[in-house]
Write an enzyme that holds these catalytic residues in place. Structure first.
Site, PDB file in Angstrom:
ATOM      1  N   ASN A 188      42.175 149.397  18.176  1.00  0.00           N
ATOM      2  CA  ASN A 188      41.895 150.934  18.443  1.00  0.00           C
ATOM      3  C   ASN A 188      42.310 151.790  17.331  1.00  0.00           C
ATOM      4  OD1 ASN A 188      40.950 150.006  20.682  1.00  0.00           O
ATOM      5  ND2 ASN A 188      42.562 150.195  22.025  1.00  0.00           N
TER       6      ASN A 188
ATOM      7  N   HIS B  45      42.221 148.109  12.432  1.00  0.00           N
ATOM      8  CA  HIS B  45      41.107 148.906  12.080  1.00  0.00           C
ATOM      9  C   HIS B  45      41.465 150.205  11.681  1.00  0.00           C
ATOM     10  CE1 HIS B  45      37.946 146.510  14.623  1.00  0.00           C
ATOM     11  NE2 HIS B  45      38.357 145.925  13.399  1.00  0.00           N
TER      12      HIS B  45
HETATM   13  C1  BV8 Z   1      34.061 142.933   7.928  1.00  0.00           C
HETATM   14  C2  BV8 Z   1      37.017 151.464  13.099  1.00  0.00           C
HETATM   15  C3  BV8 Z   1      33.835 141.842   5.978  1.00  0.00           C
HETATM   16  C4  BV8 Z   1      36.522 152.857  12.720  1.00  0.00           C
HETATM   17  C5  BV8 Z   1      35.763 149.815  13.754  1.00  0.00           C
HETATM   18  C6  BV8 Z   1      26.667 139.909  12.054  1.00  0.00           C
HETATM   19  C7  BV8 Z   1      27.206 138.923  12.666  1.00  0.00           C
HETATM   20  C8  BV8 Z   1      28.672 138.880  12.448  1.00  0.00           C
HETATM   21  C9  BV8 Z   1      29.346 139.976  11.817  1.00  0.00           C
HETATM   22  C10 BV8 Z   1      28.732 140.836  11.259  1.00  0.00           C
HETATM   23  C11 BV8 Z   1      27.249 140.943  11.385  1.00  0.00           C
HETATM   24  N1  BV8 Z   1      26.778 142.129  10.665  1.00  0.00           N
HETATM   25  C12 BV8 Z   1      27.919 142.709  10.221  1.00  0.00           C
HETATM   26  C13 BV8 Z   1      28.937 142.111  10.352  1.00  0.00           C
HETATM   27  C14 BV8 Z   1      30.264 142.459  10.210  1.00  0.00           C
HETATM   28  C15 BV8 Z   1      30.701 143.704  11.094  1.00  0.00           C
HETATM   29  C16 BV8 Z   1      30.515 143.373  12.688  1.00  0.00           C
HETATM   30  O1  BV8 Z   1      31.199 142.812  13.118  1.00  0.00           O
HETATM   31  N2  BV8 Z   1      29.456 143.960  13.062  1.00  0.00           N
HETATM   32  C17 BV8 Z   1      29.059 143.734  14.694  1.00  0.00           C
HETATM   33  C18 BV8 Z   1      28.768 145.170  15.147  1.00  0.00           C
HETATM   34  C19 BV8 Z   1      27.827 142.498  14.552  1.00  0.00           C
HETATM   35  N3  BV8 Z   1      32.060 143.675  10.974  1.00  0.00           N
HETATM   36  C20 BV8 Z   1      32.482 144.484   9.738  1.00  0.00           C
HETATM   37  O2  BV8 Z   1      32.071 145.258   9.061  1.00  0.00           O
HETATM   38  C21 BV8 Z   1      34.047 144.418   9.669  1.00  0.00           C
HETATM   39  N4  BV8 Z   1      34.216 144.074   8.404  1.00  0.00           N
HETATM   40  O3  BV8 Z   1      33.532 142.023   8.537  1.00  0.00           O
HETATM   41  O4  BV8 Z   1      34.480 142.738   6.506  1.00  0.00           O
HETATM   42  C22 BV8 Z   1      32.609 142.273   5.383  1.00  0.00           C
HETATM   43  C23 BV8 Z   1      32.748 142.984   4.128  1.00  0.00           C
HETATM   44  C24 BV8 Z   1      31.517 143.440   3.436  1.00  0.00           C
HETATM   45  C25 BV8 Z   1      30.362 143.201   4.209  1.00  0.00           C
HETATM   46  C26 BV8 Z   1      30.225 142.429   5.211  1.00  0.00           C
HETATM   47  C27 BV8 Z   1      31.332 141.952   6.029  1.00  0.00           C
HETATM   48  C28 BV8 Z   1      34.640 145.847  10.216  1.00  0.00           C
HETATM   49  C29 BV8 Z   1      34.733 145.943  11.452  1.00  0.00           C
HETATM   50  C30 BV8 Z   1      35.446 147.170  11.951  1.00  0.00           C
HETATM   51  C31 BV8 Z   1      34.459 148.397  12.131  1.00  0.00           C
HETATM   52  N5  BV8 Z   1      35.234 149.517  12.567  1.00  0.00           N
HETATM   53  N6  BV8 Z   1      36.219 150.940  14.080  1.00  0.00           N
HETATM   54  C32 BV8 Z   1      36.553 154.046  14.224  1.00  0.00           C
HETATM   55  O5  BV8 Z   1      37.062 153.585  15.294  1.00  0.00           O
HETATM   56  O6  BV8 Z   1      35.817 154.861  13.873  1.00  0.00           O
HETATM   57  S1  BV8 Z   1      34.935 149.224  14.935  1.00  0.00           S
HETATM   58  C33 BV8 Z   1      35.054 149.565  16.336  1.00  0.00           C
HETATM   59  O7  BV8 Z   1      34.476 148.608  17.475  1.00  0.00           O
HETATM   60  C34 BV8 Z   1      36.436 149.770  17.297  1.00  0.00           C
HETATM   61  O8  BV8 Z   1      37.486 149.499  16.281  1.00  0.00           O
HETATM   62  C35 BV8 Z   1      36.453 148.970  18.406  1.00  0.00           C
HETATM   63  O9  BV8 Z   1      37.790 148.965  18.744  1.00  0.00           O
HETATM   64  C36 BV8 Z   1      35.789 147.772  17.977  1.00  0.00           C
HETATM   65  C37 BV8 Z   1      35.404 146.781  19.009  1.00  0.00           C
HETATM   66  O10 BV8 Z   1      34.847 147.444  20.012  1.00  0.00           O
HETATM   67  P1  BV8 Z   1      35.641 147.308  21.298  1.00  0.00           P
HETATM   68  O11 BV8 Z   1      37.056 147.892  20.891  1.00  0.00           O
HETATM   69  O12 BV8 Z   1      35.458 146.152  21.901  1.00  0.00           O
HETATM   70  O13 BV8 Z   1      35.058 148.465  22.157  1.00  0.00           O
HETATM   71  P2  BV8 Z   1      33.721 148.277  23.127  1.00  0.00           P
HETATM   72  O14 BV8 Z   1      33.077 149.614  23.599  1.00  0.00           O
HETATM   73  O15 BV8 Z   1      32.735 147.483  22.165  1.00  0.00           O
HETATM   74  O16 BV8 Z   1      33.996 147.567  24.228  1.00  0.00           O
HETATM   75  C38 BV8 Z   1      35.065 147.877  25.265  1.00  0.00           C
HETATM   76  C39 BV8 Z   1      35.174 146.879  26.356  1.00  0.00           C
HETATM   77  O17 BV8 Z   1      36.193 147.157  27.385  1.00  0.00           O
HETATM   78  C40 BV8 Z   1      34.030 146.745  26.990  1.00  0.00           C
HETATM   79  O18 BV8 Z   1      33.779 145.036  27.119  1.00  0.00           O
HETATM   80  C41 BV8 Z   1      34.409 147.224  28.527  1.00  0.00           C
HETATM   81  O19 BV8 Z   1      33.733 146.352  29.567  1.00  0.00           O
HETATM   82  C42 BV8 Z   1      35.862 147.053  28.569  1.00  0.00           C
HETATM   83  N7  BV8 Z   1      36.448 148.341  29.379  1.00  0.00           N
HETATM   84  C43 BV8 Z   1      35.880 149.800  29.411  1.00  0.00           C
HETATM   85  N8  BV8 Z   1      36.924 150.109  30.257  1.00  0.00           N
HETATM   86  C44 BV8 Z   1      37.724 149.108  30.621  1.00  0.00           C
HETATM   87  C45 BV8 Z   1      37.609 147.935  30.031  1.00  0.00           C
HETATM   88  N9  BV8 Z   1      38.328 146.747  30.216  1.00  0.00           N
HETATM   89  C46 BV8 Z   1      39.350 146.927  30.905  1.00  0.00           C
HETATM   90  N10 BV8 Z   1      39.535 148.047  31.270  1.00  0.00           N
HETATM   91  C47 BV8 Z   1      38.981 149.185  31.390  1.00  0.00           C
HETATM   92  N11 BV8 Z   1      39.073 150.245  32.175  1.00  0.00           N
END
Ligand code: BV8
Length: 243
Positions: free
Chosen positions: A101, A118
């Site tokens: 976060n 992040h």
């Molecule tokens: C990188 C900052 C090397 C900005 C964010 C294919 C396969 C594998 C990987 C990849 C791929 N294609 C691309 C990639 C790499 C990519 C990636 O993983 N993509 C995903 C979408 C497939 N990753 C990257 O690019 C990372 N860098 O790999 O570098 C590289 C270098 C060059 C080229 C390639 C690779 C960088 C990733 C960082 C991105 N930045 N945020 C901003 O915030 O503006 S990501 C963003 O998602 C936030 O940081 C967030 O925190 C993060 C993860 O999401 P979550 O926090 O889990 O949030 P989400 O909404 O998804 O889920 C919330 C959960 O809480 C849910 O399950 C829900 O049920 C639950 N919930 C809700 N309410 C509650 C609750 N639980 C409990 N109580 C509640 N009340």
């Protein structure tokens, strides 16, 4: 709320604990999650806005999105889940928090032994000089904001396709490989490389505990899964542990 005895015992006597949080831990503070039904983006998907490409093609649009999010975060307060995680840092001899976060709510709740892996929504970076600083103006007077040198300022957060900070990653992976308990709270476990952390913990011999509202890829590898709201589960669990 009932908890398994072995989970209470595990968390009562643990010496080293790593906690990884995602946007779900801030949901009860009013900060929208990324992929939830209330979707963080209004007309656009986060994955299309939180990228260097989006910023270089339309810095004003990306900053408009961040300015909107900063407005929400400015009014948000730590919720009971944040409070418990701050108390865990005082309780466990060896503790590390790794948060995805960028809202700064864990630091507001009192955590210090932590990695904002992040980045932080209140920090900006000059695209030319690369230095970082806090910019708390809310709302921003000028969009996009500029550095004194005349270049653009960008949010100092990690966008999709950008590498995570080397120091933060090193601290996190060292902590995860040496902890007894690995606790994830409120993350969908889909964004890499943080999504690989639970398996790293498991293969390093840690017990994996997951607290989340919904099932995620972490559910299948967790030793203990507590399904529900973090702001409700964590205080109850903590009361059961501390007696
Ligand atoms: C990188 C900052 C090397 C900005 C964010 C294919 C396969 C594998 C990987 C990849 C791929 N294609 C691309 C990639 C790499 C990519 C990636 O993983 N993509 C995903 C979408 C497939 N990753 C990257 O690019 C990372 N860098 O790999 O570098 C590289 C270098 C060059 C080229 C390639 C690779 C960088 C990733 C960082 C991105 N930045 N945020 C901003 O915030 O503006 S990501 C963003 O998602 C936030 O940081 C967030 O925190 C993060 C993860 O999401 P979550 O926090 O889990 O949030 P989400 O909404 O998804 O889920 C919330 C959960 O809480 C849910 O399950 C829900 O049920 C639950 N919930 C809700 N309410 C509650 C609750 N639980 C409990 N109580 C509640 N009340």
């Amino acid at each position: 709320m009932e908890f398994r005895e072995d989970l209470i015992d595990l968390l009562r006597v643990a010496g080293s604990v790593v906690v990884v949080t995602g946007s779900g831990v801030s949901a009860e503070s009013g900060v929208p999650t990324f992929r939830g039904e209330d979707g963080l983006w209004r007309r656009y998907r986060a994955e299309d806005l939180a990228t260097p490409q989006a910023f270089s093609s339309d810095p004003a649009l990306v900053w408009e999105w961040y300015d909107w999010r900063r407005g929400i975060v400015a009014k948000a307060k730590p919720n009971p889940a944040h409070e418990v995680i701050a108390d865990m840092e005082r309780y466990y001899p060896d503790f590390l928090l790794v948060t995805q976060n960028v809202d700064g709510l864990h630091r507001k709740a009192g955590n210090e032994r932590m990695v904002e892996i992040h980045g932080n929504i209140w920090r900006v970076r000059c695209v030319a000089e690369l230095d970082e600083r806090f910019l708390y103006d809310n709302p921003l007077e000028v969009i996009p904001p500029k550095c004194e040198c005349g270049s653009l300022l960008r949010p100092a957060v990690v966008w999709f396709g950008e590498s995570l900070p080397f120091e933060g990653l090193t601290t996190a992976s060292e902590g995860i490989q040496n902890c007894e308990v690995f606790l994830t709270v409120g993350t969908s476990g889909v964004v890499y490389p943080v999504a690989s952390f639970p398996m790293l913990a498991k293969s390093s011999g840690a017990s994996v505990v997951d607290i989340n509202k919904d099932a995620t890829p972490i559910t299948s590898i967790a030793d203990h899964t507590l399904m529900g709201k973090a702001g409700e589960i964590l205080p109850e669990l903590w009361r059961a542990i501390k007696g």
